[in-house]
Scaffold this motif. Sequence first.
Motif, PDB file in Angstrom:
ATOM      1  N   SER A  75       0.808  -1.223   0.000  1.00 19.02           N
ATOM      2  CA  SER A  75       0.000   0.000   0.000  1.00 19.02           C
ATOM      3  C   SER A  75       0.835   1.264   0.000  1.00 19.02           C
ATOM      4  O   SER A  75       0.365   2.320  -0.440  1.00 19.02           O
ATOM      5  N   ASN A  76       2.089   1.185   0.486  1.00 20.78           N
ATOM      6  CA  ASN A  76       2.876   2.398   0.711  1.00 20.78           C
ATOM      7  C   ASN A  76       4.205   2.446  -0.040  1.00 20.78           C
ATOM      8  O   ASN A  76       4.939   3.423   0.094  1.00 20.78           O
ATOM      9  N   GLY A  77       4.517   1.408  -0.812  1.00 21.93           N
ATOM     10  CA  GLY A  77       5.690   1.464  -1.662  1.00 21.93           C
ATOM     11  C   GLY A  77       6.862   0.636  -1.167  1.00 21.93           C
ATOM     12  O   GLY A  77       7.029   0.414   0.032  1.00 21.93           O
ATOM     13  N   ASP A  78       7.675   0.181  -2.115  1.00 22.08           N
ATOM     14  CA  ASP A  78       8.855  -0.607  -1.781  1.00 22.08           C
ATOM     15  C   ASP A  78       9.787   0.187  -0.872  1.00 22.08           C
ATOM     16  O   ASP A  78      10.037   1.372  -1.099  1.00 22.08           O
ATOM     17  N   GLY A  79      10.299  -0.489   0.152  1.00 24.41           N
ATOM     18  CA  GLY A  79      11.251   0.141   1.048  1.00 24.41           C
ATOM     19  C   GLY A  79      10.637   0.923   2.177  1.00 24.41           C
ATOM     20  O   GLY A  79      11.359   1.426   3.052  1.00 24.41           O
ATOM     21  N   SER A  80       9.306   1.053   2.192  1.00 23.22           N
ATOM     22  CA  SER A  80       8.680   1.803   3.281  1.00 23.22           C
ATOM     23  C   SER A  80       8.905   1.117   4.623  1.00 23.22           C
ATOM     24  O   SER A  80       9.075   1.779   5.652  1.00 23.22           O
TER      25      SER A  80
END
Length: 208
Positions: free
Chosen positions: A72-77
């Motif tokens: 939901s919030n992006g790779d690496g978050s």
Amino acid sequence: MKRKLYAALCIFASASIITACGTSFEADESTVYVTKQGNIIGADIEDFNEEYYDEEELRAYITESVENYVASNGDGSIELEKFETESSDDGIMANLYLNYATFIDYALFNDVTFFAGTISQAGEEGYEFNQEFAAVEDGSLKESVDAQSLLEDEEMKAVIIGEETAVKIDGTIQAVSDGSVEVLGKNLVRVKYDRENPDAQPGCILYK
């Protein structure tokens, strides 16, 4: 989210880890570490009873929680840095380290009030520094201090957190909100916070 993790995982251990950003971090209690790079490392540490413990289910729950957030919030978050368990005569010893890209990721994932950044950024986020503050010198709590002069220092940074936890920062602590933060060293404190108290105020740490 952190309340769910604590319900599923009670951890007790002393652990060290070299994180993805190359920072060496050790913790022997639940600790939030704010690095110079601005990312956040969370160590969840408590003890739990082996009778109610299933390592594979627990590992699957943690992995799924992280993957859902990242989706939901992006790779690496968020990155799962380390999860280990070890049996002892006293029960289960384990440690869980999560690496968060920003303070926002930590706040959202754990469902807590949390900010880490400059004083001006805190103002932009709507935070006000209207608590009573006590000065910190050489890692020891001193007398009350007028925080206004500290807040006007362009190099000053702040951590604001509504959670019962230790907090470690890359820097030297200058002042803390009086009564809600216990000073443990030049860059380490323990925040006192009662989730069940609607009047509880987040702990605030000012540092450079």
